[in-house]
Write an enzyme that holds these catalytic residues in place. Structure first.
Site, short mmCIF file in Angstrom:
data_model
loop_
_atom_site.label_atom_id
_atom_site.label_comp_id
_atom_site.label_asym_id
_atom_site.label_seq_id
_atom_site.Cartn_x
_atom_site.Cartn_y
_atom_site.Cartn_z
N THR A 19 0.72 -1.29 -0.05
CA THR A 19 -0.01 0.00 0.06
C THR A 19 0.72 1.33 0.02
O THR A 19 0.64 2.11 -1.17
CB THR A 19 -0.74 0.12 1.08
OG1 THR A 19 -1.80 -1.20 1.16
CG2 THR A 19 -1.86 1.33 1.38
N TYR A 43 -5.39 11.69 8.57
CA TYR A 43 -5.95 10.38 8.30
C TYR A 43 -6.93 10.01 9.62
O TYR A 43 -6.42 10.19 10.56
CB TYR A 43 -4.84 9.36 8.19
CG TYR A 43 -5.73 7.96 8.15
CD1 TYR A 43 -6.30 7.75 6.72
CD2 TYR A 43 -5.73 7.06 8.80
CE1 TYR A 43 -7.12 6.55 6.67
CE2 TYR A 43 -6.16 5.65 8.69
CZ TYR A 43 -6.90 5.49 7.40
OH TYR A 43 -7.57 4.37 7.30
N ASP A 75 -9.64 -3.47 0.20
CA ASP A 75 -8.36 -4.20 0.68
C ASP A 75 -8.73 -4.79 2.04
O ASP A 75 -8.17 -5.94 2.24
CB ASP A 75 -7.11 -2.92 0.79
CG ASP A 75 -6.08 -3.71 1.63
OD1 ASP A 75 -5.48 -4.25 0.58
OD2 ASP A 75 -5.57 -3.36 2.58
N HIS A 129 -2.95 -1.90 -5.75
CA HIS A 129 -2.49 -3.25 -5.92
C HIS A 129 -3.54 -4.05 -5.93
O HIS A 129 -4.83 -3.69 -5.96
CB HIS A 129 -1.53 -3.70 -4.72
CG HIS A 129 -2.21 -3.56 -3.45
ND1 HIS A 129 -3.18 -4.33 -2.89
CD2 HIS A 129 -1.91 -2.60 -2.21
CE1 HIS A 129 -3.38 -3.93 -1.66
NE2 HIS A 129 -2.76 -2.61 -1.30
N HIS A 173 -1.10 -9.54 -0.61
CA HIS A 173 -0.54 -8.73 -1.79
C HIS A 173 0.92 -8.24 -1.12
O HIS A 173 1.17 -8.44 -0.10
CB HIS A 173 -1.26 -7.42 -2.16
CG HIS A 173 -1.54 -6.48 -1.04
ND1 HIS A 173 -0.80 -5.51 -0.77
CD2 HIS A 173 -2.50 -6.48 0.03
CE1 HIS A 173 -1.11 -4.63 0.13
NE2 HIS A 173 -2.18 -5.21 0.83
ZN LIG Z 1 -3.25 -1.28 -0.39
#
Ligand SMILES: [Zn+2]
Length: 470
Positions: A130, A213, A249, A297, A406
């Site tokens: 990420t 965030y 995700d 991704h 991933h």
């Molecule tokens: Zn990600």
């Protein structure tokens, strides 16, 4: 209708003109030669005229078709309401290429149909994680050059530990798009993009334009906040905006890519795209805004029977900086990396290591060049590449979990995400070949018509994606 029918009834033996060519009644022709000759001459004339007319029409058709094909060359469309171009870059974290076909995604498909799509998806950078990927998208740099080489890593020079909450500028190299815009005197806004909270150069993460965030902010609030920028006066509207969704995700890691909860997450993200499109339409700017919808991704299913244990490879835990899917090892100075790599590969090839054939270990300088993963001290000297779906762990544990992951080689198809773009400079219903996400930086600066910072993207790339201006 009734009159015609009566007339025909009154003269049942008189063939109509339309029926003449098909009249096979020879007795009537023999009994009346003179009218038959006239009829034949008439037919010949009629046929000649028809042939001549058909030929003329064919030529006219071909001519007009050729003439009509000239103006069909699509060119960039002028802005309607906005005074200058605006790019909205949206990330759907872990949106694997193909998810858009898992279920109905009417809003994403609306952008695909009237926009430009990488036909077989967007290729992430290696490692397909990420933070490295989000920062490659906005800097045009491979991780070795932008410095975010993993989601977690240690700087060997200082011993400092980078985590996804590290916002000190020293970690974040290169020039992200928000900084480029700020340097050019243009406004940018960020809504949760890795690195956007870092104060770098002229970008100081301004209050109204840079969201700190907070994963608990609803997706609806995020979309609505971006939409509100379009209510500002034209000089106040940021020229570049980001928007970020953690899904799908989150569900991909927990349940794997083929779970009904992934399908639900895709539906939800699609509805957010719908909310955005409606809001832009209400403000009369949907056709003006350049929307670039991407993921960082893909995702692949993992299960604990697909494991490789470092205990089998005689590698102690303190040497490991990350396990899986990016195996990163920094041995102590009395263990030369070259010897460690040779020993590990010897064991892996011996057949004595369970699933050993699915791991290959390299000195970072000897990794395939296409990975661009060597030119940084932050990258540990030994890197292991695991096959798709396999994981590396230290020791055997008695658990049987399945999920998704991933971070694998970016050549693995399941690591691909999407590139879907819509706006005045994107062709309608156009498909382009897949490309690496480091190309997006130049694409954005081209749309905004500004000079960008040097990067790993190809300078001419935007010409292959964007419509010509004239
Ligand atoms: Zn990600």
């Amino acid at each position: 209708m009734a009159i015609t029918a009566n007339e025909e009834d009154d003269h049942p033996n008189t063939p109509t003109t339309a029926l003449l060519p098909f009249n096979t009644d020879s007795s009537s022709a023999l009994s009346n030669r003179k009218p038959a000759t006239i009829t034949l001459i008439f037919i010949s004339l009629l046929l000649s005229t028809c042939i001549a007319l058909a030929a003329a029409l064919s030529f006219a058709f071909l001519f007009f078709r050729a003439a009509a094909s000239i103006p069909t060359r699509e060119v960039a469309r002028p802005l309607g309401k906005l005074k200058s171009p605006v790019v909205l870059l949206i990330s759907m974290d872990g949106f694997r290429f193909g998810y858009q076909f898992k279920t109905e995604t009417p809003n994403i498909h609306r952008l695909i149909k009237s926009g430009t799509e990488a036909e077989l998806g967007l290729i992430p950078v290696f490692p397909s994680l990420t933070f490295p990927n989000h920062y490659s998208i906005v800097t045009g740099l491979y991780p070795a050059y932008h410095g975010i080489v993993n989601n977690f890593f240690i700087d060997p020079a200082t011993g400092d530990f980078f985590t996804m909450a590290s916002h000190e500028p020293k970690w974040w190299l290169g020039e992200p798009l928000w900084e480029t815009l700020s340097n050019r005197g243009l406004k940018a806004s960020t809504y949760f993009w890795p690195g956007s909270e870092v104060k770098k150069g002229s970008w100081d993460c301004p209050n109204e334009y840079c969201m700190i965030y907070n994963g608990s902010v609803t997706f609806e609030d995020r979309v609505d906040s971006v939409l509100r920028f379009f209510d500002l006066s034209s000089s106040e509207i940021p020229s570049f905006m980001t928007l970020y969704f953690e899904d799908p995700d989150h569900q991909g890691h927990k349940f794997g890519p083929d779970d009904p909860r992934i399908t639900e997450a895709i539906t939800r993200v699609d509805s957010m795209i719908g909310r955005l499109i409606s809001g832009l339409e209400e403000r009369g700017v949907f056709e003006d805004v350049s929307i670039i919808l991407v993921g960082d991704h893909g995702m692949v299913g993992t299960c604990d029977k697909k494991l490789i244990y470092l205990d089998d490879l005689e590698i102690p835990k303190p040497w490991i900086q990350s396990y899986s899917p990016l195996l990163a090892i920094r041995p102590p100075s009395d263990h030369p990396p070259k010897e460690v790599v040779a020993r590990m590969n010897e064991l892996l090839k011996s057949g004595s290591v369970v699933n050993g054939e699915y791991l290959r270990v390299y000195l970072k300088e000897e990794l395939p060049r296409r990975l661009h993963y060597a030119a940084s001290d932050r990258i540990p000297p030994i890197i292991g590449l695991v096959e798709e779906g396999f994981k590396v762990e230290q020791t055997r544990l008695k658990r049987q979990e399945c999920g998704g992951s991933h971070g694998y080689d970016n050549a693995v198809f399941s690591m691909r995400s999407v590139f879907i773009a819509h706006g005045p400079q994107f062709g309608r219903g156009r498909k382009v070949p897949s490309f690496e996400n480091v190309q997006i930086y130049n694409l954005v600066t081209s749309i905004l018509n500004i000079d960008g910072a040097p990067n790993n993207g190809t300078e001419s790339f935007p010409l292959s994606i964007l419509l010509p201006r004239h």
